[in-house]
Scaffold this active site. Sequence first.
Site, PDB file in Angstrom:
ATOM      1  N   ASP A  46     -77.737  25.113  -9.711  1.00 34.54           N
ATOM      2  CA  ASP A  46     -76.795  24.178  -9.665  1.00 34.54           C
ATOM      3  C   ASP A  46     -75.280  25.115  -9.779  1.00 34.54           C
ATOM      4  O   ASP A  46     -75.446  25.483 -11.288  1.00 34.54           O
ATOM      5  CB  ASP A  46     -76.848  22.969 -10.535  1.00 34.54           C
ATOM      6  CG  ASP A  46     -75.704  21.895 -10.120  1.00 34.54           C
ATOM      7  OD1 ASP A  46     -75.653  20.979  -9.175  1.00 34.54           O
ATOM      8  OD2 ASP A  46     -74.715  22.033 -11.007  1.00 34.54           O
ATOM      9  N   TYR A  51     -66.624  26.242 -11.323  1.00 34.80           N
ATOM     10  CA  TYR A  51     -67.437  26.989 -12.446  1.00 34.80           C
ATOM     11  C   TYR A  51     -66.872  28.533 -12.484  1.00 34.80           C
ATOM     12  O   TYR A  51     -67.156  29.179 -13.325  1.00 34.80           O
ATOM     13  CB  TYR A  51     -68.989  26.892 -12.313  1.00 34.80           C
ATOM     14  CG  TYR A  51     -69.672  25.493 -12.469  1.00 34.80           C
ATOM     15  CD1 TYR A  51     -68.813  24.478 -13.010  1.00 34.80           C
ATOM     16  CD2 TYR A  51     -70.799  25.373 -12.171  1.00 34.80           C
ATOM     17  CE1 TYR A  51     -69.261  23.441 -13.059  1.00 34.80           C
ATOM     18  CE2 TYR A  51     -71.430  24.047 -12.246  1.00 34.80           C
ATOM     19  CZ  TYR A  51     -70.717  22.964 -12.687  1.00 34.80           C
ATOM     20  OH  TYR A  51     -71.184  21.794 -12.859  1.00 34.80           O
ATOM     21  N   LYS A  76     -70.399  22.397  -5.078  1.00 35.67           N
ATOM     22  CA  LYS A  76     -69.301  21.355  -5.065  1.00 35.67           C
ATOM     23  C   LYS A  76     -68.106  21.551  -4.708  1.00 35.67           C
ATOM     24  O   LYS A  76     -67.481  22.617  -5.040  1.00 35.67           O
ATOM     25  CB  LYS A  76     -69.422  20.578  -6.446  1.00 35.67           C
ATOM     26  CG  LYS A  76     -70.693  20.322  -7.082  1.00 35.67           C
ATOM     27  CD  LYS A  76     -70.681  19.830  -8.627  1.00 35.67           C
ATOM     28  CE  LYS A  76     -72.174  19.994  -9.142  1.00 35.67           C
ATOM     29  NZ  LYS A  76     -72.433  21.414  -9.788  1.00 35.67           N
ATOM     30  N   HIS A 109     -67.189  16.725  -6.296  1.00 35.48           N
ATOM     31  CA  HIS A 109     -67.383  16.875  -7.892  1.00 35.48           C
ATOM     32  C   HIS A 109     -66.969  15.614  -8.427  1.00 35.48           C
ATOM     33  O   HIS A 109     -67.820  15.317  -9.616  1.00 35.48           O
ATOM     34  CB  HIS A 109     -66.400  18.029  -8.097  1.00 35.48           C
ATOM     35  CG  HIS A 109     -67.265  18.722  -9.249  1.00 35.48           C
ATOM     36  ND1 HIS A 109     -67.177  20.164  -9.554  1.00 35.48           N
ATOM     37  CD2 HIS A 109     -67.668  18.184 -10.581  1.00 35.48           C
ATOM     38  CE1 HIS A 109     -67.653  20.361 -10.522  1.00 35.48           C
ATOM     39  NE2 HIS A 109     -68.259  19.329 -11.409  1.00 35.48           N
ATOM     40  N   LYS A 231     -78.471  23.548 -19.102  1.00 30.48           N
ATOM     41  CA  LYS A 231     -77.597  24.853 -19.033  1.00 30.48           C
ATOM     42  C   LYS A 231     -77.980  25.623 -20.431  1.00 30.48           C
ATOM     43  O   LYS A 231     -77.831  25.026 -21.543  1.00 30.48           O
ATOM     44  CB  LYS A 231     -76.367  24.391 -18.861  1.00 30.48           C
ATOM     45  CG  LYS A 231     -75.388  25.716 -18.733  1.00 30.48           C
ATOM     46  CD  LYS A 231     -74.873  26.177 -19.783  1.00 30.48           C
ATOM     47  CE  LYS A 231     -73.741  25.249 -20.429  1.00 30.48           C
ATOM     48  NZ  LYS A 231     -73.023  25.878 -21.544  1.00 30.48           N
ATOM     49  N   SER A 232     -78.042  26.837 -20.142  1.00 31.65           N
ATOM     50  CA  SER A 232     -78.175  27.837 -21.253  1.00 31.65           C
ATOM     51  C   SER A 232     -77.668  29.098 -20.944  1.00 31.65           C
ATOM     52  O   SER A 232     -77.902  29.488 -19.672  1.00 31.65           O
ATOM     53  CB  SER A 232     -79.402  27.695 -21.892  1.00 31.65           C
ATOM     54  OG  SER A 232     -79.610  28.623 -23.185  1.00 31.65           O
ATOM     55  N   VAL A 233     -77.191  29.895 -21.614  1.00 30.54           N
ATOM     56  CA  VAL A 233     -76.799  31.368 -21.411  1.00 30.54           C
ATOM     57  C   VAL A 233     -77.811  32.320 -22.024  1.00 30.54           C
ATOM     58  O   VAL A 233     -77.878  33.355 -21.795  1.00 30.54           O
ATOM     59  CB  VAL A 233     -75.446  31.759 -22.107  1.00 30.54           C
ATOM     60  CG1 VAL A 233     -74.441  30.860 -21.591  1.00 30.54           C
ATOM     61  CG2 VAL A 233     -75.373  31.523 -23.622  1.00 30.54           C
ATOM     62  N   ARG A 237     -84.173  30.442 -23.745  1.00 30.72           N
ATOM     63  CA  ARG A 237     -84.005  28.827 -23.866  1.00 30.72           C
ATOM     64  C   ARG A 237     -84.458  28.298 -22.504  1.00 30.72           C
ATOM     65  O   ARG A 237     -85.038  27.294 -22.518  1.00 30.72           O
ATOM     66  CB  ARG A 237     -82.600  28.749 -24.474  1.00 30.72           C
ATOM     67  CG  ARG A 237     -82.659  27.365 -24.430  1.00 30.72           C
ATOM     68  CD  ARG A 237     -83.332  26.818 -25.696  1.00 30.72           C
ATOM     69  NE  ARG A 237     -83.425  27.291 -26.665  1.00 30.72           N
ATOM     70  CZ  ARG A 237     -82.121  27.104 -27.660  1.00 30.72           C
ATOM     71  NH1 ARG A 237     -81.369  26.090 -27.635  1.00 30.72           N
ATOM     72  NH2 ARG A 237     -82.228  27.762 -29.002  1.00 30.72           N
ATOM     73  N   ASN A 241     -86.930  25.521 -21.937  1.00 27.55           N
ATOM     74  CA  ASN A 241     -86.685  24.392 -21.246  1.00 27.55           C
ATOM     75  C   ASN A 241     -87.455  24.004 -20.001  1.00 27.55           C
ATOM     76  O   ASN A 241     -87.736  22.565 -19.662  1.00 27.55           O
ATOM     77  CB  ASN A 241     -85.238  24.134 -20.651  1.00 27.55           C
ATOM     78  CG  ASN A 241     -84.136  24.228 -21.873  1.00 27.55           C
ATOM     79  OD1 ASN A 241     -84.393  23.754 -22.888  1.00 27.55           O
ATOM     80  ND2 ASN A 241     -82.999  24.690 -21.622  1.00 27.55           N
TER      81      ASN A 241
END
Length: 273
Positions: A46, A51, A76, A109, A231-233, A237, A241
């Site tokens: 996504d 972004y 979006k 959006h 979301k994670s960088v 993680r 998830n």
Amino acid sequence: MISAPRLPLSDGSTIPQLGVGTYKVPAEVTTDLVAGALAAGYRHIDTAALYGNEAEVGEGLRASGLERDEVFVTTKVWNDDQGFDETLRAFDTSAAKLGLDRVDLYLIHWPIPSADRYVDTWRALQRLQEEGRATSIGVSNFSVPHLERLREETGVLPAVNQVELHPRFPQDALVDWHAAHEIVTESWAPLARGGLLGEPLLARIAEKHGKTPAQVVVRWHLDRGLVVFPKSVSLDRIRENGDVFDFVLDADDHEAIATLDTGERTGRNPDLD
């Protein structure tokens, strides 16, 4: 390998129930993060024009080596580009950055009711779907009056509505309305922007199942039939998830989590724009 189930959409397509969100993921790490997530088994990415990482998402898709039809890609149209012609141009820009001639899901959006352009924007999305450039079309942050207006003026409801949703803001009434009208609900800020991770109740449920609080919350979304993309960088993680398909929450767990409902948003109210 993560293997998420797919949910049916009202237009005959399907959507992976678990994905990777890229909001506030820096462009310089997005390519590796997307490629790594796909290598771990994710099949739903996504992104959005806002972004600023659509090009890097596209690079990650290509770096994965997967066939195009194996990955579900959402982007979006941003608020500044609403309107019929403007939206068509915005789509062209996003598609070029992604390096794709088709996206799986294209969303408005925000409704921005004060601008009163979301119906014309929706008609542009219908055009893109008719042309095969967007397989499915939907919205984000729309409330029931916005959705009803789309139906009244165009005859077509979105396949998806992506909204803020988490145990502190479960949106029960909206989820029920969606279900009655064959709209799939997607959750953004599914962990309340990390604000739930220190919640003692979730820690107790996590210990019971041998999982982390984040995994419990992701499972809560899945058990409710929602599409979720935490979301994670951190690729570790992201893998964690996705490790949520070997347990389910029981009725007692869901009853306990329901007590966390405060009606508290982490983002803005779309009715006030």
